[in-house]
Design a protein around this motif. Structure first.
Motif, PDB file in Angstrom:
ATOM      1  N   LEU A  39       0.830  -1.205   0.000  1.00 12.84           N
ATOM      2  CA  LEU A  39       0.000   0.000   0.000  1.00 12.84           C
ATOM      3  C   LEU A  39       0.863   1.253   0.000  1.00 12.84           C
ATOM      4  CD1 LEU A  39      -2.774  -1.017   2.582  1.00 12.84           C
ATOM      5  CD2 LEU A  39      -3.070  -0.619   0.120  1.00 12.84           C
ATOM      6  N   ILE A  80       0.654   4.256  -2.877  1.00 12.10           N
ATOM      7  CA  ILE A  80       0.415   5.664  -2.538  1.00 12.10           C
ATOM      8  C   ILE A  80       1.527   6.544  -3.087  1.00 12.10           C
ATOM      9  CG2 ILE A  80       0.300   7.267  -0.585  1.00 12.10           C
ATOM     10  CD1 ILE A  80      -1.074   5.016   1.001  1.00 12.10           C
ATOM     11  N   ARG A 102       0.997   9.598  -5.887  1.00 11.44           N
ATOM     12  CA  ARG A 102       1.413  10.963  -5.596  1.00 11.44           C
ATOM     13  C   ARG A 102       2.321  11.504  -6.695  1.00 11.44           C
ATOM     14  NH1 ARG A 102       3.916  11.883   0.172  1.00 11.44           N
ATOM     15  NH2 ARG A 102       1.725  11.409   0.683  1.00 11.44           N
TER      16      ARG A 102
END
Length: 357
Positions: free
Chosen positions: A341, A345, A349
Motif C-alpha cells: 500500500l 500511494i 502521488r
C-alpha cells in the motif's frame, strides 16, 4: 526415793519431823512403779494420742464456726464445706491412731490441723472459677508442648524444602494461637479440655501449601485421593489418613477436600499465596497464572492424567502458537500488505505531481 527420804531425815530437827520424813519415804518407795521401758513408752504414746485428738476436735470446731460466719455462702455450700472439715478431722484421727511413737502422733496432729485450717470456705461459683483457671493454665502448657514437638518434627522431616518448613511452622504457630484463644474463651473445664484437644490435633497436622487442580470439585476420583494421601503422608510421616465423603481425616482432624483442591477450569483466587513451583503430577493452583485454564486442569505446562495444555502466562504472550506457527505467518502477511500500500500511494502521488506540471 530412798535417798530422797534419807536426805529429808537428816534435815529434820526433831523427832516428829524425823518420823514424817520416814513415813513419806516408805510410801514413795512402796508406790514406785514396777514397769518395763516399753510400758513407759506406751503410756507416753497413749497420752500423746489423747491430747492430739483433742486438738483436732478443737480445730474442727473453730473451722466450723468460721464457715457459719462466712458471708455469701448458701446453706448447701456451708454444709459442703463442713463435710470437708469433718473428712479432714477423721483422716487426721486415723493417722493419729496408726502412729507408733510420740513423734508420729505429733506429726499426724499437725498435718490434720493444717488440712482443717486450709479447707476452702468459698462459694461453688468461686470453686468453679478456680478449677477453670487451673484447667486453662494446664491446657495452654499442653499446647506449647505440642507446638514445640511439631516444630521439632518439621525440622527433622526429610524431603521438605526450607519454604515448606517455614510455612508449616507458621501454620503450627497459627494453630497454637487459635487454640489458646479458644481456651481463654472457654467457660468451664469441659470446654477448656475440648479446645485443648482440638488445638493439639490441628497442630499435629501439616497441610500442603498449595492446592491440587481437579476437573470436578464435587466428585474427586480415586487418583485425586491417592495423590492427596501421598502428599499428606510426605508432610505427615506415619499419619493415619482416611477419606469420608467430601472430607479427608488426618490423625483425627477432619479437613474439607475444598481446602486442598481447586477447579482447574476457573481463575485462581487472587488471595491464593504464591508458592514455589511444586513437583506434583496433578498440578496445583498458582497465583502467577491468572488466566482461565482449559478443561484439562494443567499448570506449568506439565502433563496430567486429564490431558495437556498450559496456564503459563508466557504461552499467552508468545510470538508463536504451539505446533501451528499461525501468529508468525499472519505477521508476515500484514507487513507485506502495508508495504504494498505504501508503494501504491507513492506512485499515485508522483503521477499527480506530473499532471500538475
Amino acid at each position: 526415793a530412798a535417798e530422797k527420804a534419807k536426805t529429808a531425815i537428816d534435815a529434820a530437827t526433831d523427832v516428829e519431823e524425823v518420823n514424817k520424813a520416814k513415813e513419806d519415804g516408805e510410801k514413795e518407795i512402796e508406790n514406785s512403779p514396777v514397769t518395763s521401758e516399753k510400758e513407759d513408752v506406751k503410756v507416753a504414746v497413749d497420752k500423746a494420742k489423747e491430747d492430739a485428738k483433742k486438738a483436732i476436735d478443737e480445730a474442727k470446731v473453730a473451722k466450723e464456726e468460721a464457715i457459719d460466719k462466712a458471708e455469701g455462702l448458701t446453706e448447701t455450700e456451708k454444709a459442703k464445706a463442713k463435710q470437708a472439715v469433718q473428712d479432714a478431722a477423721e483422716k487426721a484421727k486415723t493417722a493419729i491412731d496408726a502412729a507408733t511413737d510420740v513423734e508420729e502422733v505429733n506429726k499426724a496432729k499437725e498435718d490434720g490441723e493444717k488440712e482443717i485450717e486450709n479447707s476452702p470456705v468459698t462459694s461453688e461459683k468461686e470453686d468453679v472459677k478456680v478449677a477453670v483457671d487451673k484447667a486453662k493454665e494446664d491446657a495452654k502448657k499442653a499446647i506449647d508442648e505440642a507446638k514445640v514437638a511439631k516444630e521439632e518434627a518439621i525440622d527433622k522431616a526429610e524431603g521438605l524444602t526450607e519454604t515448606e518448613k517455614a510455612k508449616a511452622k507458621q501454620a503450627v504457630q497459627d494453630a497454637a494461637e487459635k487454640a489458646k484463644t479458644a481456651i481463654d474463651a472457654a467457660t468451664d473445664v469441659e470446654e477448656v479440655n475440648k479446645a485443648k484437644e482440638d488445638g493439639e490435633k490441628e497442630i499435629s497436622v501439616t497441610l500442603p501449601i498449595n492446592k491440587f487442580r481437579v476437573p470436578d470439585l464435587s466428585n474427586s476420583d480415586q487418583s485425586v485421593k491417592d495423590k492427596l494421601k501421598e502428599e499428606l503422608l510426605r508432610l505427615n510421616p506415619g499419619a493415619t489418613i482416611t477419606f469420608n465423603g467430601n472430607k479427608v481425616i488426618v490423625n483425627g482432624v477432619e479437613i474439607p477436600l475444598t481446602d486442598l483442591i481447586v477447579y482447574g477450569k476457573y481463575e485462581v483466587d487472587k488471595d491464593t499465596p504464591k508458592y514455589d513451583k511444586p513437583n506434583l503430577v496433578l498440578g496445583v493452583a498458582d497465583v502467577s497464572n491468572n488466566h482461565k485454564g482449559d478443561n484439562n486442569g494443567l499448570i506449568h505446562g506439565e502433563e496430567t492424567k486429564f490431558g495437556s495444555g498450559s496456564l503459563n502466562k508466557d504461552s499467552y504472550s508468545s510470538k508463536k502458537l504451539p505446533k501451528t506457527g499461525t501468529t508468525e505467518q499472519n505477521t508476515i502477511f500484514y507487513g507485506a500488505t502495508v508495504f504494498g500500500l505504501g508503494l501504491m500511494i507513492a506512485a499515485l502521488r508522483k503521477r499527480l505531481e506530473e499532471e500538475t506540471e
